[in-house]
Scaffold this active site. Sequence first.
Site, PDB file in Angstrom:
ATOM      1  N   LYS A  22       0.841  -1.208   0.000  1.00 21.05           N
ATOM      2  CA  LYS A  22       0.000   0.000   0.000  1.00 21.05           C
ATOM      3  C   LYS A  22       0.875   1.256   0.000  1.00 21.05           C
ATOM      4  CE  LYS A  22      -1.678   1.825   3.977  1.00 21.05           C
ATOM      5  NZ  LYS A  22      -1.352   3.263   4.139  1.00 21.05           N
ATOM      6  N   ASN A  23       1.851   1.303   0.895  1.00 19.06           N
ATOM      7  CA  ASN A  23       2.608   2.553   1.069  1.00 19.06           C
ATOM      8  C   ASN A  23       3.566   2.843  -0.075  1.00 19.06           C
ATOM      9  OD1 ASN A  23       1.178   3.006   3.358  1.00 19.06           O
ATOM     10  ND2 ASN A  23       2.758   2.273   4.757  1.00 19.06           N
ATOM     11  N   CYS A 117      -4.993   8.059   8.847  1.00 22.14           N
ATOM     12  CA  CYS A 117      -5.238   7.535  10.202  1.00 22.14           C
ATOM     13  C   CYS A 117      -4.960   8.617  11.239  1.00 22.14           C
ATOM     14  CB  CYS A 117      -4.337   6.337  10.468  1.00 22.14           C
ATOM     15  SG  CYS A 117      -4.809   4.902   9.506  1.00 22.14           S
ATOM     16  N   ARG A 123      -0.649  14.989  12.941  1.00 19.86           N
ATOM     17  CA  ARG A 123       0.504  14.509  12.160  1.00 19.86           C
ATOM     18  C   ARG A 123       1.039  15.693  11.355  1.00 19.86           C
ATOM     19  NH1 ARG A 123      -1.633   8.931   9.596  1.00 19.86           N
ATOM     20  NH2 ARG A 123       0.500   8.771   8.793  1.00 19.86           N
ATOM     21  N   ASP A 308       3.924   0.337  12.132  1.00 23.14           N
ATOM     22  CA  ASP A 308       2.701  -0.215  11.533  1.00 23.14           C
ATOM     23  C   ASP A 308       2.478  -1.664  11.937  1.00 23.14           C
ATOM     24  OD1 ASP A 308       3.202   1.584   8.405  1.00 23.14           O
ATOM     25  OD2 ASP A 308       2.412   2.212  10.350  1.00 23.14           O
ATOM     26  N   ARG A 400      -8.885  -0.094   3.738  1.00 21.34           N
ATOM     27  CA  ARG A 400      -8.016   0.919   3.094  1.00 21.34           C
ATOM     28  C   ARG A 400      -6.679   0.303   2.713  1.00 21.34           C
ATOM     29  NH1 ARG A 400      -6.524   5.758   6.446  1.00 21.34           N
ATOM     30  NH2 ARG A 400      -5.135   5.888   4.658  1.00 21.34           N
TER      31      ARG A 400
END
Length: 429
Positions: A22-23, A117, A123, A308, A400
């Site tokens: 995903k990232n 998130c 953040r 994570d 997600r």
Amino acid sequence: MSKYIIRGGKPLHGSVSISGAKNAAVAIIPAAVITDGICRVENVPDIADVAVYFNILRRLGAEVRDAGGGAFEINSAGVASPVATSGDMQKLRASYYLIGALLARFGRADVAMPGGCNFGAPRQIDLHIKGLSAMGASISVKNGVITATTEDRLHGAYVFLDAPSVGATINIMLAASTASGTTVIENAAREPHVVDLATFLSLMGAEIYGAGTNTIRIHGKDRLHGGAHSIITDQLEAGSFMAAAAATGGRVEINNVIPKHLECISGKLCEMGVSIHETGDSSVVVEGPGRLRCVDVTAAPYPGFPTDMQPQAAVLLCLADGTSAVTDNIFDTRFKYIDELAKMGASIKAAGRTVIIKGVPALTGAPLKAGDLRAGAALVIAGLCARGTTEIEGVRYIERGYENMLGKLRSLGADVTSSDAPARETAAV
Ligand code: EPZ
């Protein structure tokens, strides 16, 4: 509102294949905006964040074609305006990579503040701004929109990141790819997805050295061209399935992984008494022990233990004999899962940026709410090993970032269903 229903207590057995990261995907997709050539991206995970990003690119004027089998072709020739302010921008954190990408293409960017998130504390994006400003961008934030402008074009700069921020490293790398001169990012993030983006940008003609180390050099080019790339597999999805196998006392072969990326996770799981061994160059076999050992975990920038994976590790330690401490040195309030695990009988409490966990004989099923992506994955793991039934709301967070999680878990023998969707075909493993 859909929810997952998990009847726990069944050890997971079998094999599962990990999807694209995903990232990495949410960094590579905006990178395709930098060129008016065609980019082909393979091994794209079928997750909500990717679908949202493709919608954002289409609203910008790009063509995104599903080429089948997880491959997509992105043609950004039609992107004529550097304004990305649609509502989709708030649906994920990585939408802010369009600042760097649009600056690299147009020398200007008007990008809505990101979502993503919520871990409790805000953040920051100050390091992104620090780097882009050093390269000559004038940046202002007004009415929820970040506006970055340049006289003509960004120029190279030396940027020291006060924290090895993944997002800031990626945004600066995107912008620097077409800046005039050389940009050096010192104290850069070293995560696998940073390296994967650098690989993709290099395939587009960028000149980047040192990705994966804490010093990255980018010699800007006048233009980038289209490129083709297959996204790396997801270290965090793999780690989540490793934790699920360990927590349920099962034996699972996890395929399509990059073992090197898993070392930071495997090492800690082995300390807990989990048996892990590599089979071939892209699989690991994980076998959970009868009872886990208590250990201390500290989440840190790669190659440290991933933040994570911090919630997932906490679930495992709820079932370990003795007392453990889980500290997150990246996000100091990433503990939304604590109250939820306490509903299942866990003995767990926060002390600053550390969670103190006393092992209990077993967790019991309960109605839970996922508050963010990885906390949601952790609650699924808790439900899989709990006695009785667990219902989890807020699964949109999980979806997600995890492709067909239920189908993959069912293929490993888990008794999991979704409240308002027919059971999906068992995942191809
Ligand atoms: C990325 O978030 C990931 N998201 C996160 O994964 C991951 O938890 C995080 O990196 C750390 O590995 C994506 O890649 C889309 P950071 P990011 O900038 O870039 C501080 C998931 O579950 N900081 O590395 O936002 C920040 O407050 C998601 O897949 C500043 O101070 O993380 C934090 O304490 C959740 N100023 C630390 O750095 C800044 O300008 C690390 O943040 C930026 C960050």
